[in-house]
Motif scaffolding. Structure first.
Motif, PDB file in Angstrom:
ATOM      1  N   ALA A   1      -2.336   2.291  -3.235  1.00 49.11           N
ATOM      2  CA  ALA A   1      -1.983   1.699  -2.272  1.00 49.11           C
ATOM      3  C   ALA A   1      -1.232   0.786  -1.682  1.00 49.11           C
ATOM      4  N   LEU A   2      -1.469  -0.112  -2.400  1.00 46.41           N
ATOM      5  CA  LEU A   2      -0.243  -1.583  -1.998  1.00 46.41           C
ATOM      6  C   LEU A   2       0.827  -0.920  -1.904  1.00 46.41           C
ATOM      7  N   ALA A   3       1.539  -0.254  -3.220  1.00 44.12           N
ATOM      8  CA  ALA A   3       2.715   0.269  -2.810  1.00 44.12           C
ATOM      9  C   ALA A   3       3.225   0.305  -1.700  1.00 44.12           C
ATOM     10  N   ALA A   4       2.079   1.363  -1.113  1.00 44.33           N
ATOM     11  CA  ALA A   4       2.550   2.314   0.008  1.00 44.33           C
ATOM     12  C   ALA A   4       2.485   1.636   1.424  1.00 44.33           C
ATOM     13  N   SER A   5       2.409  -0.063   0.967  1.00 48.07           N
ATOM     14  CA  SER A   5       1.704  -0.291   1.808  1.00 48.07           C
ATOM     15  C   SER A   5       2.557  -1.102   2.965  1.00 48.07           C
ATOM     16  N   HIS A   6       3.195  -1.882   4.105  1.00 46.74           N
ATOM     17  CA  HIS A   6       4.406  -2.267   5.095  1.00 46.74           C
ATOM     18  C   HIS A   6       5.602  -1.353   4.392  1.00 46.74           C
ATOM     19  N   GLY A   7       5.741  -0.586   4.641  1.00 50.27           N
ATOM     20  CA  GLY A   7       6.913   0.155   4.637  1.00 50.27           C
ATOM     21  C   GLY A   7       7.614   0.571   2.787  1.00 50.27           C
ATOM     22  N   GLN A   8       6.950   0.425   2.448  1.00 47.12           N
ATOM     23  CA  GLN A   8       7.497   0.378   0.444  1.00 47.12           C
ATOM     24  C   GLN A   8       7.768   2.049   0.016  1.00 47.12           C
ATOM     25  N   HIS A   9       7.692   2.989   1.123  1.00 47.80           N
ATOM     26  CA  HIS A   9       8.195   4.197   0.389  1.00 47.80           C
ATOM     27  C   HIS A   9       9.954   3.792   0.245  1.00 47.80           C
ATOM     28  N   GLY A  10       9.795   5.133  -1.169  1.00 40.61           N
ATOM     29  CA  GLY A  10      11.431   5.179  -1.841  1.00 40.61           C
ATOM     30  C   GLY A  10      12.028   4.281  -2.656  1.00 40.61           C
ATOM     31  N   ASP A  11      13.154   3.047  -2.842  1.00 40.25           N
ATOM     32  CA  ASP A  11      13.660   2.827  -3.227  1.00 40.25           C
ATOM     33  C   ASP A  11      12.923   1.951  -5.037  1.00 40.25           C
ATOM     34  N   ALA A  12      12.089   1.217  -4.127  1.00 35.92           N
ATOM     35  CA  ALA A  12      11.815  -0.437  -4.415  1.00 35.92           C
ATOM     36  C   ALA A  12      10.820   0.027  -5.309  1.00 35.92           C
ATOM     37  N   ARG A  13      10.359   1.623  -5.262  1.00 36.73           N
ATOM     38  CA  ARG A  13       9.573   1.715  -6.340  1.00 36.73           C
ATOM     39  C   ARG A  13       9.662   2.974  -7.308  1.00 36.73           C
ATOM     40  N   ARG A  14       8.899   1.715  -8.502  1.00 36.35           N
ATOM     41  CA  ARG A  14       9.371   3.049  -9.959  1.00 36.35           C
ATOM     42  C   ARG A  14       8.077   3.295 -10.469  1.00 36.35           C
ATOM     43  N   GLU A  15       8.219   3.723 -11.206  1.00 36.92           N
ATOM     44  CA  GLU A  15       6.834   4.577 -12.011  1.00 36.92           C
ATOM     45  C   GLU A  15       5.943   3.564 -12.208  1.00 36.92           C
ATOM     46  N   HIS A  16       6.144   2.428 -12.838  1.00 41.68           N
ATOM     47  CA  HIS A  16       5.047   1.665 -13.074  1.00 41.68           C
ATOM     48  C   HIS A  16       5.158   0.494 -12.545  1.00 41.68           C
ATOM     49  N   VAL A  17       5.977   0.581 -11.886  1.00 45.82           N
ATOM     50  CA  VAL A  17       6.342  -1.264 -11.237  1.00 45.82           C
ATOM     51  C   VAL A  17       6.725  -1.223 -10.142  1.00 45.82           C
ATOM     52  N   ALA A  18       5.823  -1.973  -9.200  1.00 43.68           N
ATOM     53  CA  ALA A  18       6.940  -1.524  -7.847  1.00 43.68           C
ATOM     54  C   ALA A  18       6.469  -2.916  -6.747  1.00 43.68           C
ATOM     55  N   ALA A  19       8.285  -3.159  -6.483  1.00 41.57           N
ATOM     56  CA  ALA A  19       7.862  -4.230  -5.294  1.00 41.57           C
ATOM     57  C   ALA A  19       7.277  -4.442  -3.876  1.00 41.57           C
ATOM     58  N   VAL A  20       6.584  -5.722  -4.127  1.00 43.52           N
ATOM     59  CA  VAL A  20       6.062  -4.952  -2.373  1.00 43.52           C
ATOM     60  C   VAL A  20       6.225  -6.210  -1.226  1.00 43.52           C
ATOM     61  N   LYS A  21       6.469  -5.514   0.047  1.00 45.87           N
ATOM     62  CA  LYS A  21       6.834  -7.097   0.814  1.00 45.87           C
ATOM     63  C   LYS A  21       5.325  -7.363   0.961  1.00 45.87           C
ATOM     64  N   ILE A  22       5.131  -8.956   1.119  1.00 47.03           N
ATOM     65  CA  ILE A  22       4.257  -9.330   1.880  1.00 47.03           C
ATOM     66  C   ILE A  22       4.558  -8.783   2.839  1.00 47.03           C
ATOM     67  N   PRO A  23       3.118  -8.259   4.074  1.00 45.96           N
ATOM     68  CA  PRO A  23       3.354  -8.595   5.135  1.00 45.96           C
ATOM     69  C   PRO A  23       2.878  -9.284   5.465  1.00 45.96           C
ATOM     70  N   ASP A  24       3.928 -10.550   7.019  1.00 45.06           N
ATOM     71  CA  ASP A  24       3.358 -11.683   7.119  1.00 45.06           C
ATOM     72  C   ASP A  24       3.971 -11.977   8.717  1.00 45.06           C
ATOM     73  N   GLU A  25       2.739 -12.008   9.619  1.00 42.82           N
ATOM     74  CA  GLU A  25       2.950 -12.175  10.729  1.00 42.82           C
ATOM     75  C   GLU A  25       3.686 -12.737  11.685  1.00 42.82           C
ATOM     76  N   ARG A  26       3.714 -14.046  10.547  1.00 47.34           N
ATOM     77  CA  ARG A  26       4.368 -15.755  11.034  1.00 47.34           C
ATOM     78  C   ARG A  26       5.859 -15.537  10.515  1.00 47.34           C
ATOM     79  N   LEU A  27       6.403 -14.369   9.933  1.00 52.79           N
ATOM     80  CA  LEU A  27       7.392 -14.473  10.271  1.00 52.79           C
ATOM     81  C   LEU A  27       8.397 -13.774  10.572  1.00 52.79           C
ATOM     82  N   GLU A  28       7.602 -12.816  11.019  1.00 59.98           N
ATOM     83  CA  GLU A  28       8.028 -12.246  12.400  1.00 59.98           C
ATOM     84  C   GLU A  28       7.627 -12.306  14.321  1.00 59.98           C
TER      85      GLU A  28
END
Ligand SMILES: Nc1nc2c(ncn2[C@@H]2O[C@H](COP(=O)(O)OP(=O)(O)O)[C@@H](O)[C@H]2O)c(=O)[nH]1
Ligand SMILES: [Mg+2]
Length: 356
Positions: free
Chosen positions: A19-46
């Motif tokens: 659920a956390l890894a699927a958030s914020h456009g995390q499909h695909g490459d960043a996701r390995r089996e038991h490790v995921a790099a998750v971008k932190i949603p950030d309205e201020r940044l945008e």
């Protein structure tokens, strides 16, 4: 920053991870089996990126580790899992609140409060084991050491003895020793109760309407960081196209996606503040521990920036948004000039001046 997802078997750890890894456009490459790099949603940044017309927007990231069940039948983590666990900056403890008669609970019935208490005691025992083994070794070393080595050994002894005291009283170390010099002295032992902890109550689909209420109840009981989400629902919605997900959410009464809220809670639990650097065509968010001096923050961006640090120009995000540009802020004398000791504040927009 590394977060390990822990908890009893079948509590929904892997589902939370998804659920956390699927958030914020995390499909695909960043996701390995038991490790995921998750971008932190950030309205201020945008909003900042839009303001400075950045071509590249770089979010801060967390690494999530989905660990196998710990402490099952007294077993500790081993191998890769033990390493991820020991290195993690914080833990997300997932406990089961969802009912599902078709998914048996390893302890027979669903009782999240009991599961939290049990897991906390297991973590205390785990740490006690580490502290006692280290103390035994040190004791031998100190007694047989030359005087100059003896001193170093004794310096290491003191925080360990204090830690043992708390653990004997069934107290997690983070409540007493986090943040200070002692915590730094103990940093490399992989003590679980010294790590930041977010308790994540994994809700039943039927309870999403009362997520905030349940979260409040647990927070009151545990006086700790608590989040609540229905992981299965969020993981499933995360797989849908965004427009479809919005539609489904409306029907289900789960208005807001839970992942951004939970990730924000993770940052708060870790005691992290975020600063921003719009440089050239890139706008970027940087998470640092609260209390970090700007010199060290500069070093996170590039070691040259730390070595050649001159000063930082700083303006609060809200102020910059209101003024409209860095140049205009400068003209109006609203850019602060900060030296290397300056403690970075959450939401600072920084321009770091340095020579190479
Ligand atoms: N109803 C419901 N079922 C869930 C939820 N989260 C997990 N489950 C189910 O519980 C079972 C165990 O989940 P899993 O994530 O594999 O647990 P883990 O062993 O902790 O990794 C699976 O059948 C999931 O579909 C939830 O939020 N609601
Ligand atoms: Mg799992």
């Amino acid at each position: 920053m590394d977060l390990a997802i822990v908890g009893p078997a079948q509590s929904g750890k892997t589902t939370v991870f998804n659920a956390l890894a699927a958030s914020h456009g995390q499909h695909g490459d960043a996701r390995r089996e038991h490790v995921a790099a998750v971008k932190i949603p950030d309205e201020r940044l945008e909003k900042l990126a839009a303001l400075v017309a950045a071509e590249k927007v770089t979010h801060a990231e967390l690494r999530l580790y989905d660990l196998p069940p710990l402490f099952e039948k007294g077993r500790a983590a081993s191998g890769e899992a033990a390493e991820s666990l020991s290195r993690a900056d914080g833990l997300i403890l997932v406990v089961r609140h969802f009912r599902r008669p078709d998914v048996p609970h390893p302890l027979g019935d669903v009782d999240p409060g009991r599961d939290i208490d049990l897991f906390q005691s297991e973590m205390v025992l785990h740490d006690m084991g580490i502290v006692e083994r280290r103390l035994e070794k040190l004791d031998i070393t100190v007694r047989s050491a030359r005087p100059e080595e003896r001193e170093a050994g004794q310096r290491e002894l003191a925080p360990l003895q204090r830690a043992r005291q708390y653990l004997e009283d069934d107290q997690p170390l983070r409540d007493h020793m986090a943040g200070g010099e002692e915590a730094r002295a103990l940093a490399n032992y992989g003590l679980l109760t010294l790590k930041a902890l977010l308790i994540l109550v994994n809700l039943d689909e039927a309870d999403i309407g009362s997520a905030a209420e349940i979260e409040g109840e647990f927070r009151e009981r545990y006086g700790a960081s608590v989040g609540a989400m229905c992981a299965r629902l969020e993981a499933e919605l995360g797989e849908l196209e965004p427009e479809e997900a919005v539609e489904f959410r409306r029907e289900l009464g789960a208005a807001e996606p839970a992942a951004p809220r939970i990730l924000k809670q993770v940052l708060d639990t870790l005691g992290v503040v975020t600063f921003y650097t719009p440089v050239g065509t890139e706008c970027r968010a940087w998470p640092v521990p609260a209390g970090t001096a700007v010199l060290e923050a500069a070093g996170r961006i590039h070691t040259d920036m730390e070595k050649g640090f001159i000063r930082a120009e700083a303006v609060a995000w809200e102020e910059l948004m209101e003024i409209g540009s860095f140049a205009e802020a400068k003209k109006r004398g609203r850019l602060r000039s900060e030296g290397k000791q300056y403690v970075v504040q959450d939401g600072d927009v920084l321009h770091i001046l340095f020579h190479v």
